[in-house]
Design a protein around this motif. Sequence first.
Motif, PDB file in Angstrom:
ATOM      1  N   ASN A 155      -3.083 -69.735 110.900  1.00  0.00           N
ATOM      2  CA  ASN A 155      -1.697 -69.721 110.422  1.00  0.00           C
ATOM      3  C   ASN A 155      -1.575 -70.400 109.060  1.00  0.00           C
ATOM      4  OD1 ASN A 155      -0.877 -68.441 112.754  1.00  0.00           O
ATOM      5  ND2 ASN A 155      -0.252 -70.332 113.796  1.00  0.00           N
ATOM      6  N   MET A 156      -2.388 -71.444 108.824  1.00  0.00           N
ATOM      7  CA  MET A 156      -2.321 -72.176 107.562  1.00  0.00           C
ATOM      8  C   MET A 156      -2.876 -71.377 106.390  1.00  0.00           C
ATOM      9  SD  MET A 156      -3.482 -75.988 108.751  1.00  0.00           S
ATOM     10  CE  MET A 156      -3.680 -76.537 107.074  1.00  0.00           C
ATOM     11  N   ILE A 157      -3.945 -70.620 106.630  1.00  0.00           N
ATOM     12  CA  ILE A 157      -4.635 -69.952 105.520  1.00  0.00           C
ATOM     13  C   ILE A 157      -4.044 -68.589 105.179  1.00  0.00           C
ATOM     14  CG2 ILE A 157      -6.787 -71.129 106.054  1.00  0.00           C
ATOM     15  CD1 ILE A 157      -7.781 -68.475 107.264  1.00  0.00           C
ATOM     16  N   ALA A 158      -3.198 -68.064 106.065  1.00  0.00           N
ATOM     17  CA  ALA A 158      -2.645 -66.730 105.824  1.00  0.00           C
ATOM     18  C   ALA A 158      -1.925 -66.619 104.472  1.00  0.00           C
ATOM     19  CB  ALA A 158      -1.724 -66.334 106.972  1.00  0.00           C
ATOM     20  N   PRO A 159      -1.075 -67.588 104.092  1.00  0.00           N
ATOM     21  CA  PRO A 159      -0.362 -67.467 102.816  1.00  0.00           C
ATOM     22  C   PRO A 159      -1.253 -67.576 101.580  1.00  0.00           C
ATOM     23  CG  PRO A 159       0.721 -69.040 104.286  1.00  0.00           C
ATOM     24  CD  PRO A 159      -0.617 -68.758 104.861  1.00  0.00           C
ATOM     25  N   LEU A 160      -2.501 -68.042 101.749  1.00  0.00           N
ATOM     26  CA  LEU A 160      -3.383 -68.205 100.595  1.00  0.00           C
ATOM     27  C   LEU A 160      -3.994 -66.881 100.146  1.00  0.00           C
ATOM     28  CD1 LEU A 160      -5.321 -71.426 101.686  1.00  0.00           C
ATOM     29  CD2 LEU A 160      -3.467 -71.275 100.022  1.00  0.00           C
ATOM     30  N   GLN A 172      -6.183 -76.344  95.440  1.00  0.00           N
ATOM     31  CA  GLN A 172      -4.914 -77.060  95.609  1.00  0.00           C
ATOM     32  C   GLN A 172      -4.618 -77.288  97.092  1.00  0.00           C
ATOM     33  OE1 GLN A 172      -2.933 -77.459  92.507  1.00  0.00           O
ATOM     34  NE2 GLN A 172      -2.126 -79.112  93.739  1.00  0.00           N
ATOM     35  N   PHE A 173      -4.846 -76.273  97.901  1.00  0.00           N
ATOM     36  CA  PHE A 173      -4.631 -76.376  99.349  1.00  0.00           C
ATOM     37  C   PHE A 173      -5.586 -77.397  99.972  1.00  0.00           C
ATOM     38  CE2 PHE A 173      -6.496 -74.838 103.387  1.00  0.00           C
ATOM     39  CZ  PHE A 173      -5.426 -75.065 104.239  1.00  0.00           C
ATOM     40  N   LEU A 174      -6.862 -77.313  99.605  1.00  0.00           N
ATOM     41  CA  LEU A 174      -7.859 -78.180 100.216  1.00  0.00           C
ATOM     42  C   LEU A 174      -7.696 -79.632  99.789  1.00  0.00           C
ATOM     43  CD1 LEU A 174     -11.049 -75.929  99.977  1.00  0.00           C
ATOM     44  CD2 LEU A 174      -9.742 -76.499 102.029  1.00  0.00           C
ATOM     45  N   LEU A 175      -7.167 -79.864  98.594  1.00  0.00           N
ATOM     46  CA  LEU A 175      -7.011 -81.232  98.104  1.00  0.00           C
ATOM     47  C   LEU A 175      -6.176 -82.087  99.048  1.00  0.00           C
ATOM     48  CD1 LEU A 175      -6.506 -80.835  94.246  1.00  0.00           C
ATOM     49  CD2 LEU A 175      -8.108 -82.381  95.367  1.00  0.00           C
TER      50      LEU A 175
END
Length: 818
Positions: free
Chosen positions: A236-241, A271-274
């Motif tokens: 669910n978290m990675i879908a928007p990336l 940016q997400f992983l930071l």
Amino acid sequence: MKYVRSNLDEDSEIGGSSSGIAGSGAGAIGTAGEAFQNVPTVTVPRPRASRLQRLRNYFRQRNYLEKFLFIAVCVLTILVLLLAAFLYRVTCPAPQHSFEVQYRKEVVPGPPAKGENLSMVCLDPECISLSARILSYMNEAANPCEDFYEFACGSFRKRVAIPPGTQRVTSFSLQAEANEILLRSILESPAPPAAHASPSLRSAFSAELYANAGRLYASCMNVSAREASGVEPVTNMIAPLGPWAAHRPAGGPAFNASAWNLTKGIAEVVQFLLAHTESLPFFTVDVEPDNSNSSRHVLCFGQARTILGVRENYVGNGSATNLAALSEALLSVAQLFNFNLTQSNVTDLIDLEKQIAQISLPESERRDSTKIITSTVRYLMDNVGCVNWLDFLARYASNVSYHITPDTPVNIRDENYLRQLCPLLQRLAADPQKKLTVNNYLLIRSVWIFLSVLNKEAAAIPRKLHHITDGVHGSPNPWALCVRSVSGMFGFGLGKLYVDQHFDDESKLAVNSMINDVKAAFNRSLQEAAWMDATTRRLAMAKLVGIRNLVGYPDYFGNETAMREEFGSFRFASGEYFNNLLKIQRLGHVKSIAKLAEPVKVEFEMTPQSINAYYSPSSNVIAFPAGILQRPFYQAQFPPYISYGAIGAVIGHEVTHGFDDDGKNFDRNGNQRQWWSNRTAQSFKEAAACIAKQYEDFVVDGDVRVPGQLVLGESIADNGGLKSAYRAYKDRANLLPEPLLPNLNERFTKEQLLFIAYSQTWCELETKESVRQSAKVDPHPPGKMRVWGPISNNHDFGGVFKCPAGARMNPVKKCTVW
């Protein structure tokens, strides 16, 4: 790891048998007396039998049970007498005498020293336990003058076992394991205890903190909730990336290689992983004190961290095995998350990681802080222009009041890597198939960091990989994993509770006193360094005076308001482990970025429960968390010669770091600048080269060597630390009460025990895979080298152990920096 202990059930059986035998024996003796009285009178005169004959005849008349009980009583009587003799030997003063202990052909004088009062033997449980541990690790049959590691640690590997989920066991890991048990007790207790080890830290907020940490631990232990969630929280978290070529959520856009912007996609994933990790693809960014102006924070940019960690895992010996294991792991991730990745796709991913590794700097080169560039964002725009840095950094700092411009100061850690990054990305962007590979790589990196906190199937993937690359076998107990999770993610909160119960202010005062002693001893080394010019020596002594001490825990632990400000925003739910971790990571990320607008403060960088210590060159600080100020490194009951050999050498190690090949590049204020004269700098370089060459010549596990430059800083610190600790002890020896240790005072002098205590700090047992892996990338040399080097370079050791000149541990030529 477990010590070899006596079995308490066996002890109970022995006690029970003693009672049973005594009772049966009493009854049997009474019965025998009655039978003897009924023997008829014989009128025929006989010669009078001797006492021995009468005893023999009497014994023949007994039945088998009576005979057995008689023998058993005799044996037990002898055992009681032997035990009484042993207790008398341990607890009562022995007559003063002189003696010698023989090691092969060398004769080592042992105490008691002339006029020494043997009534000072310490019979405190801590001293008895310490003596037993020291003796259990040693191999006294080894020659201390030829291999002091084998002498001090030769039996260690027989007493320990590598625990599941790790690749080595050391004195440090043993204490960490003991600490985990204490932390578990805190986390599983329903309420905090009334008693405090440190009354000055008593706080009404502690109860609230106690409950919150307990809920975080409970959420980790809630395995059923984690299994039920599966991998859905991450998908669910990675879908928007996206869009993702290998993963298209329902209703999501399809991946179009020609339309996808490669560098923009990289920036978005980074940016997400930071907000969740320091392990980033393609490049890293962090907030650190400025190398040239330690009063301010700046952004620091460096090379990527790959899945296998470092460059050396992708090139050279052993890389084929590592990469095969990585391939299997990536296929497992694809299957778990239902990603559309083939074996060919995975091979391309690994080839990409190899390309990143090939332009990365070796770990031995990254140690050199003089290669860190102080510049501005404009440097990145001019030299790494394939990334829109102003846009990336504006979003990075969007949650704080810090405006980033082309003139914003930055530190560049790995210039050579960053200069090669854009040519690599441009080659990848020019080929649609390679763009597809980059997209797949970013997808894998987006989920990899979460595997260990999801369900069992996900956590097994990196664990299996580490089994092959590092020799890690098995998995720790679930409670241990959860204690480590809480300690790692909510470390200072749990650390406050740990200090409340297990660290007292008296220890803090005593350790500060030892630090001052060790600093004074190191000051003598500065004065004796004939290769230093007067100006450089004066500045070095000023830097030594300027080193600040952090001991035990942060000062704000005693401030209710500061505690609420630090931890009050955390509210954990006992059934939401994944969300709890995200909350911690995101709040920590925002706090880290906020430092850009704040001056640098001197504060603990390690949690109080850490079994470690450190020196910070940017703040000129040495720090010793409460965790390392416990046995086997320190206890108030330990004699000074043990304390100075163990924690004293650790203190000396950290002090020396301020003047090793990296620490010497920073002045007393933590600013990197050249404050050494050219002549003195060259002399230091020559002295350090001796140590580097010496350690390169050491061989462990048959054929394993280390790069001398990689381990140089730690090796200089080990050598200087032992020398300063020994000197500090000798300076204070006549001023401190020195109880003797039971069963040790007859074997060794106090000075010998100091060297033994130092060396047992580095006892270790390690898997073969780990030994080889560490030798390539770890700046800390193997434990054997950490004994061989400092011992053989120490000018006092040979005299203390009466080693002949030229012995392996007492070479004629010694390497000395400090």
